[in-house]
Design an enzyme around this catalytic site. Structure first.
Site, PDB file in Angstrom:
ATOM      1  N   ASP A 133       0.964  -1.128  -0.252  1.00 47.49           N
ATOM      2  CA  ASP A 133      -0.402  -0.054  -0.292  1.00 47.49           C
ATOM      3  C   ASP A 133       0.498   1.270  -0.065  1.00 47.49           C
ATOM      4  OD1 ASP A 133      -2.224   1.433   0.569  1.00 47.49           O
ATOM      5  OD2 ASP A 133      -1.783   1.603   2.539  1.00 47.49           O
ATOM      6  N   GLU A 144       3.568  -7.231   7.203  1.00 42.76           N
ATOM      7  CA  GLU A 144       2.513  -8.378   6.653  1.00 42.76           C
ATOM      8  C   GLU A 144       2.804  -9.329   5.978  1.00 42.76           C
ATOM      9  OE1 GLU A 144      -0.583  -6.009   6.027  1.00 42.76           O
ATOM     10  OE2 GLU A 144      -1.021  -5.071   7.612  1.00 42.76           O
ATOM     11  N   TYR A 152      -6.130  -2.738  12.335  1.00 39.77           N
ATOM     12  CA  TYR A 152      -7.782  -1.501  11.839  1.00 39.77           C
ATOM     13  C   TYR A 152      -9.216  -1.759  12.351  1.00 39.77           C
ATOM     14  CZ  TYR A 152      -3.234   0.134   9.547  1.00 39.77           C
ATOM     15  OH  TYR A 152      -2.134   0.363   9.526  1.00 39.77           O
ATOM     16  N   GLU A 187       0.875  -1.431  14.600  1.00 37.81           N
ATOM     17  CA  GLU A 187      -0.049  -0.755  13.263  1.00 37.81           C
ATOM     18  C   GLU A 187      -1.879  -0.154  14.161  1.00 37.81           C
ATOM     19  OE1 GLU A 187       0.008  -1.167   9.371  1.00 37.81           O
ATOM     20  OE2 GLU A 187       1.855  -1.518   8.887  1.00 37.81           O
TER      21      GLU A 187
HETATM   22  C1  GCB Z   1      -1.470  -2.633   6.918  1.00 41.20           C
HETATM   23  C2  GCB Z   1       0.081  -2.391   5.874  1.00 41.20           C
HETATM   24  C3  GCB Z   1       0.181  -0.687   5.591  1.00 41.20           C
HETATM   25  C4  GCB Z   1      -1.021   0.001   4.841  1.00 41.20           C
HETATM   26  C5  GCB Z   1      -1.913   0.053   5.925  1.00 41.20           C
HETATM   27  C6  GCB Z   1      -3.202   0.682   5.493  1.00 41.20           C
HETATM   28  O1  GCB Z   1      -1.406  -3.101   7.210  1.00 41.20           O
HETATM   29  O2  GCB Z   1       0.986  -2.313   6.750  1.00 41.20           O
HETATM   30  O3  GCB Z   1       1.257  -0.762   4.479  1.00 41.20           O
HETATM   31  O4  GCB Z   1      -0.836   1.589   4.073  1.00 41.20           O
HETATM   32  O5  GCB Z   1      -2.108  -1.418   6.349  1.00 41.20           O
HETATM   33  O6  GCB Z   1      -3.956   1.472   5.759  1.00 41.20           O
HETATM   34  O7  GCB Z   1      -4.209   0.053   5.148  1.00 41.20           O
END
Ligand code: GCB
Length: 658
Positions: free
Chosen positions: A207, A457, A510, A546
């Site tokens: 990403d 990841e 997330y 994250e």
């Molecule tokens: C993740 C990735 C990161 C992305 C992020 C996202 O898990 O490690 O590279 O930018 O999510 O914002 O989706």
């Protein structure tokens, strides 16, 4: 095969897709990096930058090897194709107004430079690139000099016998941005129909935008004929941190060619910040030794000590037996110890709680190009917000930023360029290991580097992940036993096959964004449950590497709604609550927001101008959540490390006592 074509082991243009399904992976040797000390001037060395405006040509996408076949490197590029000006260092993607941004395949750079007559005398000349993404082929005056694969890492070659002294020279670089299933990181190239016939498309799952070009500085530097090629430093501290030892090990290049030098000595001097010599030693025909000093000022992270990032200067002098000075190299050294166990990570014997960020090297116009103004601004913001760490998600950052982190006491989880790794193969394993070897070779002397991240990841639920990551982790450990190993894992803990090979578990999740979107009431308990499950499964310290939410600056909505500034603040606050409960359990050692700043990605309907999970905008201004995070990071600093609050942390509201 002609010697020119054999220069191209990965035949550009034939982006073959090769991967195997079930395989037996074996531990093959990878090439070992030599030399590559950061170019520094001294009384025996000169450094010259080749940064500036170069000439640039983009190859025809359908014919990426044409320039090689037609030998464009034998004359000025402008004689083969019309050139355009291109800044170095910078990504080339966002510089022009046409669609260079999405170009797939090779591009060419060249420029002229003078080499002074004085350089021809009894010394050697080296050409060094800080990083070219992804694969680079370099010629000087039409002669091939070096080829390097994997972006974000330096490479160099000796050019002593190729240069014209007291005359003009030409450097030509071909750079290929193509990512396939056996590159690190991986990508896919496909040929698809478009309105003009067929076109090539580069896709990738990670990403961030696949910026390319000459991303970091290009240097020419001189060394004596016999010179210090490598310096490796490790440090130790006594239990109360007052007595320190600096162990150095030096490699010398060129002594075999110089018969007069049969015994070499190293004189090592250590200076404190004020320039006072605090220790010295001269080795007796050996290239390694130890400097011992009392009253040490250890290297401490920012806010963990009133004087963080304390650095000594180590001066290494290479002497011939008759005491003739052959070479001098100086580098900064921080004295600190690292240790870890099943629940803690300690620096100088004190447990660390990481309060940090995932980041990107990314900015408007220059993409991933080194930019000192941006780097200094970012460190000012990191310190303003009270962070003590960041992860170099998802590739090695510039050497200049590593030096800056040393100076400012910012701890680094140093990540190699393996992101979203899948389709495990022997070839991929070799390159993945090589990326770690190059990274560790480059960064092993930085006190700021406290952990290696061997992947972000990776698809660790898959069949081959277990043996693949066992080999990668063991290889990393074989190169450096002084730092723990982690990887940022995203698969559910029930499916992961990599955690048992790591020292510290990091997980990315997330809540309220990719899962249970908008549900702020489904964050805190989920985070507690998942972190606890990871700890239970592996009995190791756990970091949330994250978490976050995309946020459009200036969008306000109450009650909080996805994409609004209020929502990002709420998501953070719900995580803070979980983190505080987890901290009490003793094995939860850090929180890393995703992301420090907004950044560019490939085009997608889930991204508005890129990923907006930044706490700062892409132009490095705070969103509302930055102020909230600042209060938390300083509150943690005061609670855990007795740091002072900055005067402007809380805005005056009312005199509540009267
Ligand atoms: C993740 C990735 C990161 C992305 C992020 C996202 O898990 O490690 O590279 O930018 O999510 O914002 O989706």
């Amino acid at each position: 095969m002609s010697s020119t074509l054999s220069f191209f082991s990965l035949v550009t243009g034939l982006y073959v897709l090769h991967f195997s399904l079930a395989l037996i992976l074996v531990n093959k040797e990878v090439p070992q990096t030599r030399g590559m000390l950061y170019p520094r001037e001294s009384e025996t060395r000169e450094v010259r930058s080749l940064d500036g405006i170069w000439n640039f040509v983009r190859s025809d996408q359908a014919n990426p090897t044409q320039g090689v076949r037609d030998e464009w490197y034998t004359k000025d590029l402008s004689q083969s194709r019309p050139t355009i000006p291109m800044p170095v260092p910078a990504s080339y993607n966002d510089i022009t107004t046409d669609n260079l941004r999405d170009h797939v395949g090779t591009v060419w750079y060249d420029r002229k430079f003078f080499v002074p007559r004085s350089w021809s005398k009894n010394q050697r000349i080296w050409l060094r690139f800080g990083s070219v993404h992804y694969e680079a082929f370099v010629w000087i005056n039409g002669q091939k000099v070096v080829k390097h694969e994997i972006g974000h890492l330096p490479f160099e070659a000796e050019v002593t016998d190729i240069l014209n002294y007291g005359a003009e020279n030409r450097i030509t670089v071909m750079c290929d941005n193509a990512l396939i299933q056996t590159t690190v990181p991986q990508g896919k190239i496909t040929e698809v129909p478009n309105d003009n016939g067929m076109t090539i498309i580069q896709s990738y799952t990670f990403d961030f935008f696949n910026y390319a070009g000459i991303h970091r500085s290009v240097h020419l530097y001189t060394t004596p004929r016999t010179f210090i090629e490598e310096v490796e430093v490790t440090t130790a501290l006594s239990e109360n941190n007052s007595v320190g030892e600096v162990f150095y090990s030096v490699s010398v290049n060129g002594s075999a060619a110089n018969e007069a030098i049969n015994v070499l000595n190293i004189q090592a001097n250590l200076y404190d910040k004020e320039g006072a010599k605090v220790a010295n030693t001269t080795s007796d025909g050996k290239l390694d030794g130890c400097l011992k000093l009392t009253g040490v000022k250890p290297w401490w992270p920012y806010l963990m000590h009133p004087e963080p990032g304390y650095l000594y200067e180590l001066e290494i002098k290479l002497l011939a037996a008759n005491e003739e000075l052959l070479d001098v190299y100086r580098l900064k050294v921080g004295l600190r110890t690292l240790s870890w166990n099943k629940s803690q990570f300690l620096i100088n014997g004190k447990p660390v709680y990481f309060r940090g960020f995932g980041r990107h090297e990314d900015s408007d116009i220059r993409g991933k190009g080194l930019d000192n103004a941006l780097m200094v601004r970012d460190f000012n913001l990191l310190k303003w917000i009270g962070a003590n760490a960041y992860r170099t998600s998802h590739y090695p950052y510039s050497e200049e930023s590593m030096q800056f982190a040393d100076q400012h006491g910012i701890m680094i989880i140093d990540e190699c360029p393996s992101v979203d790794t899948e389709n495990y193969s022997q070839e991929l394993l070799g390159k993945h290991k090589s990326s770690l070897e190059q990274l560790i070779h480059r960064d092993r002397n930085h006190p700021s580097v406290v952990m290696w991240s061997i992947a972000n990841e990776p698809r660790t639920a898959s069949m081959n992940a277990d043996s693949y990551f066992e080999l990668v982790a063991n290889f990393t450990r074989s190169l450096d036993k002084t730092r723990p190993i982690t990887a940022a894992i995203a698969v559910p803990y029930t499916q992961d096959k990599s955690g048992r090979h790591l020292d510290i578990i990091s997980f990315n999740r997330y809540n309220a964004w990719y899962s249970n979107t908008g549900r702020l009431d489904m964050v805190t308990q989920n985070v507690i449950d998942e972190a606890t499950a990871w700890n239970k499964q592996y009995n190791k310290p756990v970091i949330m590497s994250e978490y976050g939410a995309d946020t459009l600056e200036g969008l306000h909505m109450t009650p909080a709604y996805v994409w609004s500034e209020e929502f990002q603040e709420e998501v953070f606050a719900r995580h803070f609550k979980a983190f505080d409960q987890l901290r009490k359990k003793g094995w939860f050692i850090g929180e890393f927001v995703w992301n420090f700043a907004d950044f560019k990605t490939a085009q997608s309907y889930t991204r508005v101008g890129g990923n907006k999970k930044g706490v700062f905008t892409r132009s490095r201004q705070p969103k509302a959540a930055a102020h909230l995070l600042r209060k938390r990071y300083f509150a943690l600093g005061r609670d855990l490390d007795q740091c002072q609050f900055p005067e402007d942390l809380f805005t005056y509201i009312a005199d509540l006592i009267s």
